[in-house]
Design an enzyme around this catalytic site. Structure first.
Site, PDB file in Angstrom:
ATOM      1  N   GLY A  63      29.678   9.453 -53.145  1.00 12.95           N
ATOM      2  CA  GLY A  63      28.220   9.347 -53.105  1.00 12.95           C
ATOM      3  C   GLY A  63      27.680   8.473 -51.983  1.00 12.95           C
ATOM      4  CG  HIS A  84      21.055 -24.400 -36.142  1.00 12.58           C
ATOM      5  ND1 HIS A  84      21.594 -24.754 -34.930  1.00 12.58           N
ATOM      6  CD2 HIS A  84      20.331 -23.297 -35.907  1.00 12.58           C
ATOM      7  CE1 HIS A  84      21.206 -23.902 -34.002  1.00 12.58           C
ATOM      8  NE2 HIS A  84      20.443 -23.016 -34.568  1.00 12.58           N
TER       9      HIS A  84
END
Length: 407
Positions: A9, A306
């Protein structure tokens, strides 16, 4: 005895996560859904036939060295029944059939004593599934497809045991209105003579159809892990709870990891990163200085360097977040987050962040509203607030006018 696992699928409801991979290859708790299923059956069977089609090369490459796995390609006709029929010339005795997109706790040995059987799960919302009705001897006597008034709270759990003769029934099944040969039509034939038993599953079961199902199953599987630290741990790192850190991973100084959590090989965390419970960092990911990840799956090679926050999200492979990229995961009114699934706006769960495909890049200070989906290969320019879904291969940016005035 053999097993057939249905893996053909497209997984439309899970897009954009299935834009570059078949649904069974979405990672949960550090390994593909399909690998979790194979581990449940490999000791019970001689051969495991994976019926593939959409993005088949991803499955074949991953499992090509498994000693019991063989690959069969589903032809032009769709449907679970036709997928099973694909294995007719290979399976000689009784066999198991499993959907390739389920996570379940119970073992399968109790199926083996029956000629024909199907797994059932008791749920609170049977109207959303295929409902199964039993007689007093646990014979399946009726199937209802998403009925408004279900006769039972037992649903089809996507696991079956059949005699080889079921292939003869499947050969004569006509395609349904949607052009598919359905396995449930063969089961209906068996019910007419009370030839198939209903077996109730115990414990956890999840049919992975929506993004929040992935996060729910991820949480369940992470509850099973035990601490195993093989990677490099630098100074002042705090590790709490059950945490797996694979060899080749690095946890840099002053980082905190709260389990359950998995950090795969090649991943780098920190310095000063915060990994909160129910998080998985896949291979070669990077969570850098002052970034926080909570309840999320970060796929291979993705960088969150960061000052970013990712909560209750699924982030695809090869993504790169600019500084201060933020995913919101909670509505002000505390109601379930709404998500677009196949053109419909539906309620999900209380906390849900961003669902992101592969190869997405964000600029600095990008924010995502809860439940937003971002298609693969997209770029999000600096300072954008994303409050709607983005299709794949899209560049989103905003134009700000800067005013320069002499003092």
């Amino acid at each position: 005895m053999d097993a057939i696992i249905l893996c053909a699928g497209k997984g439309e409801r899970l897009r954009p996560l299935t834009e570059n991979r078949p649904k069974p290859m979405i990672p949960i708790a550090g390994k593909p859904i399909l690998e979790n299923i194979i581990e449940k059956v490999e000791d019970l069977v001689d051969n495991i036939y994976l019926v593939v089609k959409y993005k088949k090369e991803v499955i074949i490459e991953y499992f090509k060295n498994h000693p019991k796995v063989k690959f069969l390609e589903q032809g032009e006709i769709d449907g679970t029944g036709y997928a099973v029929l694909t294995a007719k010339d290979y399976v000689e005795e009784d066999f198991l059939v499993l959907n390739g997109d389920i996570i379940f706790e119970d073992d399968l040995e109790k199926f083996l004593k029956y000629k024909n059987a199907m797994a059932l799960k008791e749920v609170k919302n049977p109207e959303n599934f295929g409902v199964v009705v039993l007689d007093d001897e646990n014979n399946v006597i009726e199937l209802q497809e998403k009925p408004k008034n279900p006769k039972s709270n037992l649903i089809n759990a996507g696991i079956y045991k059949f005699e080889n003769e079921v292939f003869e029934i499947l050969k004569d099944i006509k395609p349904s209105e949607r052009g598919e040969v359905e396995l449930t039509d063969a089961i209906k034939e068996l019910t007419r003579e009370k030839k198939i038993k209903g077996i109730k599953l115990n414990g956890y079961w999840n049919d992975i159809g929506r993004p929040w199902d992935i996060l729910d199953a991820n949480k369940y599987l992470l509850e099973k892990i035990k601490t195993n630290i093989k990677g490099k741990i630098e100074e002042n790192v705090v590790i709490k709870g059950e945490v797996v850190i694979e060899e080749g991973a690095i946890i840099k100084a002053n980082s905190v990891i709260e389990g359950p959590a998995i950090v795969k090989k090649g991943a780098i965390v920190g310095p000063l990163a915060y990994i909160r419970p129910n998080t998985v960092l896949m291979e070669n990911t990077f969570v850098g200085n002052s970034s926080e990840i909570k309840g999320s799956i970060i796929m291979k090679n993705t960088k969150i360097p960061h000052l970013s926050y990712v909560g209750d999200s699924i982030i695809g492979e090869n993504c790169n977040f600019g500084c201060n990229t933020i995913t919101a995961n909670l509505r002000f009114d505390d109601k379930p987050v709404k998500v677009n699934i196949k053109g419909k706006r539906i309620e999900s769960v209380r906390k849900l962040g961003v669902i992101m495909g592969d190869n997405v890049k964000t600029g600095i200070q990008v924010s995502f509203m809860p439940g937003v989906k971002v298609g693969s290969n997209s770029w999000i320019g600096a300072s954008c607030l994303i409050d709607r879904d983005i299709e794949k291969n899209t560049f989103v940016y905003k134009k700000d006018e800067l005013v320069f005035k002499k003092l």
